[in-house]
Motif scaffolding. Sequence first.
Motif, short mmCIF file in Angstrom:
data_model
loop_
_atom_site.label_atom_id
_atom_site.label_comp_id
_atom_site.label_asym_id
_atom_site.label_seq_id
_atom_site.Cartn_x
_atom_site.Cartn_y
_atom_site.Cartn_z
N HIS A 90 0.80 -1.20 0.00
CA HIS A 90 0.00 0.00 0.00
C HIS A 90 0.84 1.26 0.00
O HIS A 90 0.31 2.36 -0.13
CB HIS A 90 -0.94 0.00 1.21
CG HIS A 90 -1.83 -1.20 1.24
ND1 HIS A 90 -2.85 -1.39 0.36
CD2 HIS A 90 -1.81 -2.30 2.03
CE1 HIS A 90 -3.45 -2.55 0.62
NE2 HIS A 90 -2.83 -3.12 1.62
N TYR A 91 2.17 1.14 0.17
CA TYR A 91 3.04 2.30 0.16
C TYR A 91 3.44 2.57 -1.27
O TYR A 91 4.44 2.07 -1.77
CB TYR A 91 4.29 2.07 1.01
CG TYR A 91 4.02 1.75 2.45
CD1 TYR A 91 2.89 2.22 3.10
CD2 TYR A 91 4.90 0.97 3.18
CE1 TYR A 91 2.65 1.92 4.43
CE2 TYR A 91 4.68 0.67 4.51
CZ TYR A 91 3.56 1.15 5.12
OH TYR A 91 3.34 0.86 6.43
N LYS A 92 2.65 3.38 -1.98
CA LYS A 92 2.91 3.65 -3.38
C LYS A 92 3.36 5.09 -3.56
O LYS A 92 2.91 5.99 -2.86
CB LYS A 92 1.65 3.41 -4.19
CG LYS A 92 1.23 1.96 -4.19
CD LYS A 92 0.05 1.74 -5.10
CE LYS A 92 -0.27 0.27 -5.12
NZ LYS A 92 -1.54 -0.05 -4.54
N VAL A 93 4.24 5.30 -4.51
CA VAL A 93 4.69 6.64 -4.85
C VAL A 93 3.92 7.09 -6.08
O VAL A 93 3.88 6.39 -7.09
CB VAL A 93 6.20 6.64 -5.15
CG1 VAL A 93 6.66 8.01 -5.60
CG2 VAL A 93 6.97 6.20 -3.93
#
Length: 51
Positions: free
Chosen positions: A19-22
Amino acid sequence: MAVPKRRVSKTRAAKRRTHYKVTLPAPIKDKDGTWRMPHCANKFTGAYKQN
């Protein structure tokens, strides 16, 4: 102090991190019709900010 009772597996940690998207910033269209990235100078005119 909270300490984990068991080691978190690589798979479980990777699932949590999905869920940690850039997100890339969207390009901006200047008055002269050219596109540029935000906070960057226009390649053709050399202008930084056009209102």
